[in-house]
Scaffold this motif. Structure first.
Motif, PDB file in Angstrom:
ATOM      1  N   THR A  84      -4.452   8.044   4.346  1.00  0.00           N
ATOM      2  CA  THR A  84      -3.772   8.747   3.247  1.00  0.00           C
ATOM      3  C   THR A  84      -4.232   8.231   1.894  1.00  0.00           C
ATOM      4  N   ALA A  85      -4.314   6.909   1.777  1.00  0.00           N
ATOM      5  CA  ALA A  85      -4.729   6.317   0.499  1.00  0.00           C
ATOM      6  C   ALA A  85      -6.154   6.737   0.142  1.00  0.00           C
ATOM      7  N   PHE A  86      -7.059   6.696   1.104  1.00  0.00           N
ATOM      8  CA  PHE A  86      -8.448   7.063   0.832  1.00  0.00           C
ATOM      9  C   PHE A  86      -8.593   8.553   0.528  1.00  0.00           C
ATOM     10  N   ILE A  96       0.839  -1.205   0.000  1.00  0.00           N
ATOM     11  CA  ILE A  96       0.000   0.000   0.000  1.00  0.00           C
ATOM     12  C   ILE A  96       0.869   1.249   0.000  1.00  0.00           C
ATOM     13  N   GLU A  97       1.943   1.246   0.775  1.00  0.00           N
ATOM     14  CA  GLU A  97       2.833   2.407   0.819  1.00  0.00           C
ATOM     15  C   GLU A  97       3.469   2.664  -0.542  1.00  0.00           C
ATOM     16  N   LEU A  98       3.909   1.605  -1.214  1.00  0.00           N
ATOM     17  CA  LEU A  98       4.512   1.787  -2.528  1.00  0.00           C
ATOM     18  C   LEU A  98       3.494   2.297  -3.544  1.00  0.00           C
ATOM     19  N   LEU A  99       2.285   1.785  -3.502  1.00  0.00           N
ATOM     20  CA  LEU A  99       1.264   2.251  -4.436  1.00  0.00           C
ATOM     21  C   LEU A  99       0.964   3.731  -4.223  1.00  0.00           C
ATOM     22  N   ILE A 100       0.935   4.166  -2.979  1.00  0.00           N
ATOM     23  CA  ILE A 100       0.706   5.592  -2.702  1.00  0.00           C
ATOM     24  C   ILE A 100       1.863   6.421  -3.225  1.00  0.00           C
ATOM     25  N   SER A 101       3.101   5.937  -3.037  1.00  0.00           N
ATOM     26  CA  SER A 101       4.264   6.686  -3.530  1.00  0.00           C
ATOM     27  C   SER A 101       4.300   6.741  -5.051  1.00  0.00           C
ATOM     28  N   MET A 102       3.717   5.757  -5.711  1.00  0.00           N
ATOM     29  CA  MET A 102       3.645   5.749  -7.174  1.00  0.00           C
ATOM     30  C   MET A 102       2.445   6.539  -7.693  1.00  0.00           C
ATOM     31  N   GLN A 103       1.671   7.135  -6.779  1.00  0.00           N
ATOM     32  CA  GLN A 103       0.475   7.911  -7.119  1.00  0.00           C
ATOM     33  C   GLN A 103      -0.588   7.046  -7.774  1.00  0.00           C
ATOM     34  N   HIS A 104      -0.663   5.789  -7.340  1.00  0.00           N
ATOM     35  CA  HIS A 104      -1.698   4.872  -7.800  1.00  0.00           C
ATOM     36  C   HIS A 104      -2.728   4.731  -6.685  1.00  0.00           C
ATOM     37  N   SER A 105      -3.361   5.824  -6.332  1.00  0.00           N
ATOM     38  CA  SER A 105      -4.307   5.791  -5.215  1.00  0.00           C
ATOM     39  C   SER A 105      -5.526   4.927  -5.535  1.00  0.00           C
ATOM     40  N   ASP A 106      -5.901   4.832  -6.800  1.00  0.00           N
ATOM     41  CA  ASP A 106      -7.052   3.998  -7.147  1.00  0.00           C
ATOM     42  C   ASP A 106      -6.759   2.526  -6.902  1.00  0.00           C
ATOM     43  N   ILE A 107      -5.564   2.073  -7.279  1.00  0.00           N
ATOM     44  CA  ILE A 107      -5.201   0.678  -7.034  1.00  0.00           C
ATOM     45  C   ILE A 107      -5.050   0.433  -5.532  1.00  0.00           C
ATOM     46  N   ALA A 108      -4.463   1.414  -4.828  1.00  0.00           N
ATOM     47  CA  ALA A 108      -4.278   1.261  -3.387  1.00  0.00           C
ATOM     48  C   ALA A 108      -5.617   1.137  -2.670  1.00  0.00           C
TER      49      ALA A 108
END
Length: 1323
Positions: free
Chosen positions: A1283-1285, A1246-1258
């Motif tokens: 943060t993700a939401f 989840i942290e990596l997805l947020i850092s990649m700006q893939h909030s939809d996947i996260a």
């Protein structure tokens, strides 16, 4: 109805061979002369065409998509094509516009491929410029990054799908392997060269012998003779040739090289009669596929990612499917605890080689001498559809299907084909009131038809292999005696037609008027040299009718009405110059054709020059080359009058525009049975006809029935030569002559003017339709002009190449002409004669097709979000989607696209997906062609189910007490140690001093044709120093993630209907490499090493096998191989000493300290390989992996950890590798996310997805973790989820999905409340 510029493709040329590609976006692109045609394979419509203008298209490659899409990086269709002149153009297919154009002087393009080394690297294109230059271009800017010239003639390139830094280049006499490929820097070292040879094995002892020089068994002798006939791959880092004992085979015989996408380190070499499977890690042939005697030669091979299968294209046009067969037996079965000295527990016969069995083959095509196979492609998304492009422009679509057979004998072969699974669902809010409905999972890809390779191997203890049957297909059981037999077969699901080869003429139907507005279709009839007339709808670009009318080439078409046309043809002239004429009328509604006039067999007459229908549709004239013209009744199809011999020969004919009253009847053409009385009493209206004779004299006639009265006669002026065409509209009469001059007569003002065009002879002149339209087109042999007859000036001009002259043209609308050339393409031009293409959103199509890459950014992203999940709604539904503020009609169109164009099985399955959000996201990723997201959700779904089952079993064991095995599974501890049967992993138990070991065992499912992976467990004592913190019993709930302490009401609930085992279709096969189960990976490597042992034929290959056995901890077998070294070998003494060292190693502390000291010294002195081997000999594999990672050998360290370390140790190594992939120096976060999924480190994912700006996947992944009950608890995790939401809410707000954004703001804690306040302020 929209009529926009577009091009209808025709036949292909030899230069287009192999110029085709199938994209993840579900679009097929192929070269058609100078065109690139984009086809939708589901609706079989030509979606777009783009024109190179000069040169024939030689290569076509779709650009890769980014890992995720946003408004700043929306879905797009990007395509690179190269032509015969060396130009490379990158196209924006949606807009039919060029994004970049570049070339390397005039060097031809031999091959090209897109580069995808890093996460953000998707604009680089590797190109081979003939004859020997490799270049890397920035396809966005058109700048060359670097070029390198090789000494060989290069023929093709392929990137390793598992290692993009490795590039295979095929040359005329060898195979070049470029390692360490850097897209930003040219290679500095020479590539490694490989040559194909046939050589005799050099070893003289059996694999099981302990002595040197012992005699081989008879079976070993037979194997040696077989190996001497098989091509081997040998090479070195220099330009040396093969050894003298080897017989070199020319590489020019090789048709193709291709990496196996399902097996790492494997490449196949395609020859006309065989396919070689080569393992590059040991540089030896491990298998081959031989073409059957009754089958034609191979043309190309297409490998697949999901399963290890080969789609083979044959010269006859048939496609065969060959599936990787399970190993017949395994050399040795070792203990899965690779951290201790391994010794064989059983011995059996070695597997001979990698083999592929023929499962099915498509029907052979009846190809003529002029029609061949141009290219073949496999859909990269589902890998079960094949497209064949023929040189005549036809495209065939073959789909691979699984069909059930009749009940066979009680004992059937094991499963190799699986049928769709019916899952009983009963979960959450969306399924209330429908708790036990059986939902069939959609069969969308190859992995839904064929189970994983190791699942096939473990299906039966005896490892039987299905054998081919005479029909070409293999009936295979669904697993077990009571399963339903099924087989694979190819089914032709689509066939598209193009403009016929050797088109000769064309003619548009009558123009649009106020009377035919309600049922008007812009139909265009195209005649061909084969006597076929095709009718195209130029609004949609679709072929609507095709009529085999004539036995001779069609020379012309003339429309009578919207549904009827005349067509005429004649044979080749005889010695007297006479021909056999044919004149037919065709009804497009019924398809009926009638002969109007035809020359009898054995007779001859002058050929028909033309047929002209009168303005009031009463008469039509037939004028011949050397014979007076004829007047026919257009309604009764009877000859009214045939002119006398002294009547002048017409060179062009035109009827006057309709004036005065209409004819008394407006009914259709009379049938053959009409009475003669009705024909005789037919009333006629007077009409006027003008014609020119061979002396260019203009003659006027008045026609009324069979009465013809000659009117005025205007002699030719001095500047007029033979008139070739004439047109009349209103008060304007225009004549064109063979000298290229136009003669414009103003009948009202009685003024004429001659205008030279300075072009070749005028072939045709026509006025444009529409009241007051005074535009004419003028056709020449080399182009077209558009003139204004009022101002008498040329407005627009178009010239064609000499080899593609204009055959015919006609007006489609008042300002858009349609042109057909000798290349066979039918182009609807714009008014300026500059463009024959339009943006996709402007074009009209016969059938709506689903392609989010052609939608606007907000539309596509909104639709994807609503298909993935709808937690903001009470029920998941596809009936209505949330409207945006941008365009209220946009989402209505999306609803139509999602409910009408989606496959029916998918529409039924989406609302009731039994595996929750993760399963829907996987299906949506496949539907949208998101390559990386497909891999992400495949891995995520497997490890989510694995984690859920582990927790479920742990809870069951805690409630059952301290039993040492699962009830009903006696003897599990014995089965658990076999990598053939189970995959294992361990987590701490809630009881101190006990560790639960979980194993995955394959068993037959209750559903026919499916296999399941069952999770079972046993416990064992754990040393105190390895005790871990117990896993909390209460998995955090969805509400506890909020900092508000669960005050919100959430609609996402944990799934309560998950199965107790993992279906085989969801298991990870070896195409996922290090991401699959550890013990399955170990089992695969053991079998692979056994094949290397069976196929080794040189000292180098034997040495590599011995090294791999040492790394795997198989010291006894390594000693045997080292002792096989011949006495005359220069390494004889060193190998004997190595064998003594390997055999004498003990686990005492003193010897281990000494060996470890020597190993560290070797590593410090740049002898890393020797040091690693010594560490593995003393079972210090973890230290060896750490050294490998320190010195940058990351891939080797991961391989060594997977095959030799325990679960805990290998997770540490892979964790470091994942962090390395996510580091800024590598920046391959996509691979890092997949690695953390395999580690079940969901918080890090989840942290990596947020850092990649893939909030939809996260956000979707978090919801999937909650549904499976595996989301970690704690304040740090709660902060990460908030943060993700919050980021996802911003994303939804940018899409104008207000309701969804408010929902996620409400569950994002403090940040969500701040964002909600900001959104309200913006509104």
């Amino acid at each position: 109805m929209k009529i926009s510029p577009r091009t209808l493709p025709g036949s292909l040329c030899p230069q287009n061979r192999g110029a085709a590609d199938w994209s993840w976006q579900q679009m097929v692109a192929y070269g058609c002369r100078s065109l690139v045609v984009v086809l939708d394979p589901r609706t079989l419509q030509v979606v777009q065409t783009v024109d190179h203008q000069t040169g024939f298209v030689h290569k076509v490659k779709w650009a890769p998509q980014s890992s995720a899409h946003t408004l700043g990086d929306p879905y797009s269709l990007r395509l690179a094509s190269a032509d015969s002149t060396g130009r490379i153009i990158v196209w924006d297919v949606n807009q039919a516009a060029q994004r970049a154009e570049f070339s390397d002087s005039s060097k031809s393009v031999v091959d090209m491929a897109w580069i995808g080394v890093q996460s953000g690297c998707r604009d680089l294109l590797a190109v081979i410029h003939g004859p020997s230059t490799l270049a890397v271009w920035n396809a966005d800017s058109g700048v060359c990054c670097w070029k390198k010239s090789f000494g060989d003639t290069l023929l093709g390139l392929n990137f390793d799908p598992f290692d993009p830094s490795r590039l295979a280049v095929r040359s005329n006499d060898c195979l070049l392997m470029v390692t360490g490929f850097n897209p930003m820097k040219a290679p500095t070292s020479s590539p490694q060269r490989f040559f194909t040879t046939t050589s005799t094995p050099v070893r003289t002892s059996t694999p099981g012998g302990m002595g040197i020089g012992s005699h081989a068994s008879p079976r070993a002798d037979r194997r040696s003779k077989a190996l001497s006939k098989v091509r081997q791959l040998v090479g070195s880092s220099h330009s040396s040739r093969p050894s003298e004992g080897a017989s070199e085979v020319p590489m020019s015989d090789c048709l193709q090289i291709a990496f196996l996408k399902a097996c790492r380190h494997h490449i196949c070499l395609v020859y006309p009669k065989e396919i070689l499977i080569i393992d590059l890690s040991v540089q030896q042939t491990v298998g081959f596929v031989v073409c059957e005697r009754n089958s034609t030669a191979f043309v190309s091979v297409m490998t697949c990612r999901q399963r290890d299968v080969l789609f083979c294209l044959h010269e006859s046009g048939s496609v065969s499917l060959r599936v990787r067969q399970p190993y017949l037996s395994v050399t040795r079965v070792y203990s899965p605890d690779m951290s201790s000295p391994g010794s064989p527990t059983s011995t059996s016969e070695s597997p001979e080689e990698v083999s592929y069995a023929l499962h099915c083959q498509s029907d052979t095509l009846r190809l003529s001498k002029s029609v061949n196979i141009s290219s073949a492609q496999v859909c990269p998304m589902d890998e079960r559809s094949v497209s064949l492009v023929l040189t005549d422009g036809r495209v065939l679509m073959w789909d691979l299907l699984s069909t059930a057979l009749d009940s066979g004998p009680a004992r059937m072969p094991p499963a190799c084909v699986q049928t769709p699974v019916e899952v009983t669902t009963a979960s959450s809010t969306a399924l209330e009131g429908d708790r036990h409905q059986r939902v069939e999972a959609p069969c969308t890809c190859l992995s839904d038809l064929i189970p994983p390779q190791w699942a096939i191997e473990m299906d039966s203890p005896s490892h039987h292999v299905a054998t081919p049957v005479s029909s070409g297909s293999i009936p295979l059981a669904g697993g077990g005696a009571n399963a339903t037999p099924s087989k694979l077969q190819f089914v032709l699901t689509g066939l598209t037609q193009s403009v016929m080869l050797n088109a000769t003429c064309m003619r548009m139907c009558p123009p649009l008027t106020s009377k035919n507005f309600s049922n008007y279709e812009p139909l265009c009839a195209v005649g061909s040299a084969s006597g076929i007339v095709q009718v195209f709808n130029l609004s949609t670009g679709q072929l609507v009718r095709q009529y085999a009318v004539h036995t001779f080439p069609v020379k012309g078409v003339e429309w009578v009405s919207q549904t009827t046309f005349f067509s005429w043809a004649f044979s080749s002239p005889n010695m007297s110059g006479l021909v056999r004429n044919e004149l037919f009328t065709v009804d497009t509604v019924t398809g009926r054709s009638r002969v109007i006039r035809a020359t009898s067999a054995g007779e001859g007459e002058s050929p028909i020059e033309g047929v002209r229908i009168s303005s009031m549709k009463q008469y039509f004239t037939v004028y011949l080359k050397d014979k007076p013209m004829e007047i026919w009744d257009a309604q009764t199809l009877t000859l009214l009058r045939q002119m006398k011999e002294r009547f002048p020969i017409a060179t062009s004919v035109e009827w006057t525009p309709a004036k005065g009253r209409r004819p008394p009847t407006d009914k259709a053409l009379l049938t053959e049975g009409a009475s003669s009385e009705s024909k005789s009493t037919q009333a006629y209206v007077r009409e006027h006809l003008v014609m020119t004779d061979v002396d260019s004299c203009l003659r006027h006639y008045v026609i009324e029935g069979s009465n013809i009265k000659e009117g005025s006669k205007i002699p030719a002026e001095g500047s007029i030569n033979t008139v070739s065409s004439i047109t009349w509209k209103g008060e304007k009469l225009v004549l064109g002559d063979i000298d290229g001059n136009l003669h414009i007569w103003d009948l009202k003002g009685k003024v004429s003017k001659s205008v030279p065009t300075h072009r070749s002879a005028v072939k045709k002149v026509r006025f444009g339709p529409g009241k007051g339209n005074q535009l004419i087109f003028v056709q020449y042999a080399d182009g077209v002009d558009i003139w204004d007859t009022v101002s008498i000036e040329m407005l627009f001009s178009m010239r064609t190449a000499r080899d593609t002259p204009v055959l015919d043209l006609d007006w489609v609308t008042s300002d858009k002409p349609a042109i057909i050339t000798s290349a066979g393409t039918l182009s609807l031009m714009d008014p300026n004669l500059k463009r024959n293409t339009s943006p996709i959103n402007v074009l009209d199509y016969d059938t709506p097709f689903f392609c989010p890459h052609t939608m606007s950014a907000k539309a596509a992203l909104s639709l994807r979000t609503c298909l993935q999940h709808q937690p903001w709604n009470q029920n998941y539904t596809l009936d209505s989607l949330e409207e945006t503020d941008e365009n209220t009609g946009l989402l209505d169109k999306l609803v139509e696209a999602s409910t009408v164009n989606l496959p029916s099985d998918m529409k039924k399955f989406f609302p009731k997906a039994p595996l929750g959000t993760a399963q829907r996201c996987l299906l949506v990723a496949r539907l949208f062609g998101d390559e990386w997201e497909v891999s992400f959700w495949e891995v995520a779904l497997f490890y989510l189910m694995k984690a859920r089952l582990r927790q479920k079993l742990a809870v069951q064991r805690d409630g059952d007490g301290s039993s040492s095995h699962v009830p009903g599974e006696s003897g599990y501890e014995r089965d658990l140690i076999s990598p053939e049967k189970t995959a294992t992993t361990r987590i701490p138990s809630s009881r101190p001093g006990q560790q639960i070991e979980y194993g995955f065992r394959l068993q037959q499912s209750a559903v026919p044709g499916d296999l399941n992976l069952e999770l079972v467990a046993s416990s064992r004592p754990v040393p105190a120093e390895k005790m871990a913190v117990p896993v909390p019993e209460d998995i955090c709930s969805y509400a506890s993630l909020s900092s508000g302490g669960g005050e919100q009401d959430y609609s996402i609930l944990a799934l309560d209907n998950l199965p107790d085992c993992i279906p085989s279709r969801l298991l990870l096969d070896m195409n996922f490499d290090v991401l699959c189960e550890t013990s399955l990976y170990q089992s695969y490597e053991l079998k692979r090493l056994a094949v290397h042992d069976a196929k080794r034929s040189t000292y180098e290959q034997t040495k590599l096998c011995a090294i791999n056995h040492i790394l795997l901890g198989q010291t006894d077998h390594a000693v045997q191989m080292l002792l096989e070294t011949e006495a005359d070998n220069e390494n004889y003494l060193a190998d004997c000493l190595r064998a003594c060292l390997t055999a004498s190693i003990r686990s005492s502390g003193a010897s281990q300290s000494t060996i470890k000291l020597v190993a560290t010294n070797f590593i410090a002195n740049e002898r890393l390989d020797e040091g690693v081997r010594l560490l593995c000999l003393i079972h210090k594999g973890l230290d060896a992996c750490r050294y490998l990672q320190t010195y940058g050998h990351w891939d080797q360290s991961v391989w060594l950890a997977k095959v030799s370390l325990s679960e805990d140790d290998h997770l540490e190594v892979i964790g470091r590798y994942a962090d390395h992939q996510a580091s800024p120096t590598v920046n391959n976060k996509c691979q890092a996310v997949l690695l953390h999924l395999a580690l079940e480190s969901f918080s890090r994912v989840i942290e990596l997805l947020i850092s990649m700006q893939h909030s939809d996947i996260a956000a979707c992944f978090i919801e999937a973790c909650v549904e499976y009950g595996v989301l970690p608890a704690g304040p740090e995790m709660a902060t990460t989820v908030e943060t993700a939401f919050a980021e996802y809410a911003k994303y939804l707000h940018s899409l104008n999905m207000t309701k969804a954004a408010n929902h996620y703001c409400s569950i994002a804690g403090h940040r969500g409340r701040q964002l909600a306040a900001w959104i309200n302020l913006q509104e």
